[in-house]
Design a protein around this motif. Structure first.
Motif, mmCIF file in Angstrom:
data_model
loop_
_atom_site.group_PDB
_atom_site.id
_atom_site.type_symbol
_atom_site.label_atom_id
_atom_site.label_comp_id
_atom_site.label_asym_id
_atom_site.label_seq_id
_atom_site.Cartn_x
_atom_site.Cartn_y
_atom_site.Cartn_z
ATOM 1 N N ILE A 1 17.532 -5.492 -20.107
ATOM 2 C CA ILE A 1 17.134 -4.146 -18.408
ATOM 3 C C ILE A 1 15.534 -3.777 -17.939
ATOM 4 N N MET A 2 14.980 -4.315 -19.879
ATOM 5 C CA MET A 2 13.733 -3.648 -19.332
ATOM 6 C C MET A 2 12.220 -4.386 -18.057
ATOM 7 N N PRO A 3 13.224 -5.662 -18.002
ATOM 8 C CA PRO A 3 11.374 -5.700 -16.441
ATOM 9 C C PRO A 3 12.700 -4.635 -15.280
ATOM 10 N N LEU A 4 13.416 -4.804 -15.098
ATOM 11 C CA LEU A 4 13.424 -3.420 -14.922
ATOM 12 C C LEU A 4 12.619 -2.309 -14.603
ATOM 13 N N ILE A 5 13.135 -1.550 -16.473
ATOM 14 C CA ILE A 5 12.948 -0.339 -16.426
ATOM 15 C C ILE A 5 11.120 -0.231 -15.995
ATOM 16 N N SER A 6 10.211 -0.793 -16.934
ATOM 17 C CA SER A 6 8.810 -1.595 -16.148
ATOM 18 C C SER A 6 8.494 -1.332 -15.206
ATOM 19 N N GLN A 7 9.159 -2.454 -14.431
ATOM 20 C CA GLN A 7 8.502 -2.510 -13.338
ATOM 21 C C GLN A 7 8.536 -1.279 -12.537
ATOM 22 N N VAL A 8 9.752 -0.515 -12.094
ATOM 23 C CA VAL A 8 10.215 0.891 -11.473
ATOM 24 C C VAL A 8 8.776 1.487 -12.220
ATOM 25 N N ALA A 9 8.427 1.827 -13.514
ATOM 26 C CA ALA A 9 7.415 2.825 -14.126
ATOM 27 C C ALA A 9 5.886 2.389 -13.599
ATOM 28 N N ILE A 10 5.907 0.790 -13.229
ATOM 29 C CA ILE A 10 4.758 0.710 -12.827
ATOM 30 C C ILE A 10 4.404 1.339 -11.330
ATOM 31 N N LEU A 11 6.115 1.120 -10.314
ATOM 32 C CA LEU A 11 5.714 1.348 -8.875
ATOM 33 C C LEU A 11 4.997 3.047 -9.115
ATOM 34 N N VAL A 12 6.160 3.826 -10.299
ATOM 35 C CA VAL A 12 5.969 5.154 -10.548
ATOM 36 C C VAL A 12 4.476 5.292 -10.613
ATOM 37 N N ILE A 13 3.717 4.857 -11.250
ATOM 38 C CA ILE A 13 2.324 4.490 -11.738
ATOM 39 C C ILE A 13 1.586 4.619 -10.639
ATOM 40 N N ILE A 14 2.002 3.668 -9.978
ATOM 41 C CA ILE A 14 0.713 2.826 -8.466
ATOM 42 C C ILE A 14 0.995 4.786 -7.794
ATOM 43 N N LEU A 15 2.439 5.428 -7.691
ATOM 44 C CA LEU A 15 2.050 5.997 -6.321
ATOM 45 C C LEU A 15 1.837 8.026 -7.246
ATOM 46 N N ALA A 16 1.392 7.738 -8.370
ATOM 47 C CA ALA A 16 1.468 9.301 -8.959
ATOM 48 C C ALA A 16 -0.503 8.573 -8.832
ATOM 49 N N VAL A 17 -0.861 7.586 -9.193
ATOM 50 C CA VAL A 17 -2.568 7.911 -9.256
ATOM 51 C C VAL A 17 -2.378 7.669 -7.307
ATOM 52 N N LEU A 18 -2.223 7.192 -7.049
ATOM 53 C CA LEU A 18 -2.373 6.807 -5.399
ATOM 54 C C LEU A 18 -2.401 8.204 -4.674
ATOM 55 N N SER A 19 -1.335 9.040 -4.344
ATOM 56 C CA SER A 19 -0.659 9.909 -4.443
ATOM 57 C C SER A 19 -2.558 10.654 -4.972
ATOM 58 N N ALA A 20 -2.227 11.051 -6.050
ATOM 59 C CA ALA A 20 -3.381 12.213 -6.425
ATOM 60 C C ALA A 20 -5.038 11.871 -5.853
ATOM 61 N N ASN A 21 -4.826 10.587 -5.292
ATOM 62 C CA ASN A 21 -6.512 10.544 -4.463
ATOM 63 C C ASN A 21 -5.626 10.017 -3.047
ATOM 64 N N SER A 22 -5.071 10.575 -2.478
ATOM 65 C CA SER A 22 -4.871 10.066 -0.933
ATOM 66 C C SER A 22 -5.620 10.580 -0.282
ATOM 67 N N LYS A 23 -5.916 11.456 -0.568
ATOM 68 C CA LYS A 23 -7.457 12.171 0.734
ATOM 69 C C LYS A 23 -8.491 11.130 0.987
ATOM 70 N N THR A 24 -8.981 10.796 -0.178
ATOM 71 C CA THR A 24 -10.151 9.278 -0.342
ATOM 72 C C THR A 24 -10.278 8.332 -0.309
ATOM 73 N N ILE A 25 -8.818 8.277 -0.091
ATOM 74 C CA ILE A 25 -8.795 6.841 -0.071
ATOM 75 C C ILE A 25 -8.671 5.439 0.914
ATOM 76 N N LEU A 26 -8.757 6.689 2.377
ATOM 77 C CA LEU A 26 -9.346 5.736 3.298
ATOM 78 C C LEU A 26 -10.107 6.801 3.800
ATOM 79 N N ALA A 27 -11.535 7.178 2.856
ATOM 80 C CA ALA A 27 -12.533 7.256 3.189
ATOM 81 C C ALA A 27 -13.565 6.464 3.668
ATOM 82 N N VAL A 28 -14.405 6.258 4.069
ATOM 83 C CA VAL A 28 -15.573 5.261 4.136
ATOM 84 C C VAL A 28 -16.096 4.608 3.203
ATOM 85 N N SER A 29 -16.274 5.671 2.161
ATOM 86 C CA SER A 29 -17.059 4.969 1.006
ATOM 87 C C SER A 29 -16.195 4.856 -0.052
#
Length: 320
Positions: A201-229
Motif C-alpha cells: 500500500i506504500m505506493p498509494l500512500i506515497s502518491q497521495v502524499a506527493i499530490l498533497v505536497i503539490i496542492l500545498a506548495v501551489l496553493s501557497a503561490n496561487s496569486k503569483t503562479i499566473l503572473a506574467v513574470s
C-alpha cells in the motif's frame, strides 16, 4: 487490502491526470492548500512530514540485498548518478542566464536542477521497459547524496542571488531524506515478511502524499503562479526536463549501454525530486522559489508518461 491495491493501480495509471487536476484546484481554490503549507508539527512543516512519509515508503521497500547489488555493479550506478548531478544543475544554470532570470525565480530553477532524481522515474522506467533495478539504484544513491549535493550546488550556482545556509540545509535535508530511508530499511529488516502488506500500500500512500505536497506548495503561490513574470518559467521548465532526457540518453549511448539501461538513465537524469526541492524552497527561501519545483512536477509527469508510452510502443513494434 484488495481495494487498496486496486486503488493504487488506478492512481498509478492516471497519476498525470490527477497531478493536473490538483494543480488546477490549487490555483483556483487555494484556501485548504495554503493552510496546509503553513501548518507545522513541532519544528517540521506538514509538507516536510509528507515528504518524509514518501521517503520512508522508499526505504521500506529496500533490503540489504539492494545495497549489495549496488556494491556488486557500481559502475553504471555511479555513472548515472554523476550524469544526473552534472547535467541537470548545468542545464538549470545555463537556462537561468539564457532567460535572464534573477532572485527567487533563478534560485528555484537551480534548486530543482540540484535535486536528486524523482521517484516518478522508477514508474516511467518500468512502463517503458527500462532497467528498473538500475533506475532504483541511481535514485537511491542520488537521494542519499542529496544532503551534500543540494547545498553545495546551490552555493556554487545560485550564491550570487541568495545566501545559502549550507549547514542548516545539510541537516534539514539529512533529517527529511536520509533518516526516513534508513528507518524504512530497519523496519524491513526487523519485520521481514510481515512488512509485505505495508509495502503493497506504500505506493498509494506515497502518491497521495506527493499530490498533497503539490496542492500545498501551489496553493501557497496561487496569486503569483499566473503572473506574467512567472509564466516565463514555462519554457524554462520544459527545456530543463527535455534537455535532461536528451543529454541523459546521449550520455548513456556514449557509454555504450544497452537499450533498457539507456531508458533508465534517461529518466533518472531528466526527472527530479521536485517535492524535495519545493519543501526546501519553502523552508529556506522565498515562497516564490518553490514555484519552479511545482511546475516541474506537473510537467515531468506529463512528458515522462508520453515518453514511456512512445518507447514502449516502439520497442513492442521492433520486437514484433
Amino acid at each position: 487490502m484488495k481495494t487498496m491495491k486496486s486503488l493504487s493501480k488506478f492512481l498509478t495509471k492516471f497519476f498525470t491526470l490527477f497531478v493536473i487536476l490538483i494543480a488546477i484546484l490549487a490555483i483556483f481554490i487555494p484556501g485548504p492548500g495554503s493552510t496546509l503549507a503553513t501548518t507545522k508539527i513541532g519544528n517540521l512543516s506538514a509538507v516536510s512530514i509528507l515528504l518524509m512519509i514518501v521517503l520512508f515508503g522508499m526505504g521500506i521497500t529496500l533490503t540489504p540485498y539492494d545495497f549489495k547489488r549496488v556494491a556488486r555493479n557500481p559502475l553504471q550506478i555511479i555513472l548515472g548518478t554523476i550524469a544526473h548531478y552534472v547535467i541537470m544543475p548545468l542545464i538549470a544554470f545555463l537556462l537561468v542566464h539564457l532567460f535572464g532570470l534573477t532572485g527567487a525565480t533563478a534560485v528555484g530553477v537551480i534548486l530543482v536542477g540540484s535535486a536528486p532524481s524523482g521517484t516518478s522515474s522508477n514508474v516511467m522506467s518500468f512502463l517503458s521497459g527500462g532497467d528498473v533495478a538500475l533506475d532504483v539504484s541511481i535514485g537511491l544513491l542520488s537521494t542519499l547524496l542529496a544532503p551534500i549535493m543540494i547545498p553545495t550546488l546551490l552555493k556554487l550556482l545560485a550564491g550570487k542571488w541568495v545566501q545559502v545556509p549550507f549547514t542548516s540545509m545539510f541537516f534539514s535535508a539529512f533529517q527529511i531524506v536520509v533518516i526516513p530511508i534508513v528507518l524504512g530499511v530497519i523496519v524491513h529488516i526487523i519485520f521481514k515478511e510481515h512488512v509485505q502488506k505495508i509495502i503493497e500500500i506504500m505506493p498509494l500512500i506515497s502518491q497521495v502524499a506527493i499530490l498533497v505536497i503539490i496542492l500545498a506548495v501551489l496553493s501557497a503561490n496561487s496569486k503569483t503562479i499566473l503572473a506574467v513574470s512567472t509564466l516565463i518559467l514555462v519554457p524554462v521548465i520544459m527545456l530543463h526536463n527535455l534537455l535532461g532526457y536528451l543529454l541523459g540518453y546521449g550520455f548513456s549511448k556514449i557509454m555504450n549501454m544497452k537499450t533498457p539501461q539507456r531508458k533508465a538513465i534517461t529518466f533518472e537524469v531528466g526527472m527530479q525530486d521536485s517535492a524535495l526541492a519545493s519543501t526546501l524552497a519553502i523552508s529556506f527561501f522565498e515562497p516564490a522559489s518553490a514555484i519552479a519545483a511545482v511546475m516541474f512536477s506537473v510537467w515531468h509527469n506529463i512528458s515522462g508518461s508520453v515518453l514511456a508510452s512512445l518507447w514502449k510502443n516502439h520497442t513492442e513494434k521492433v520486437s514484433y
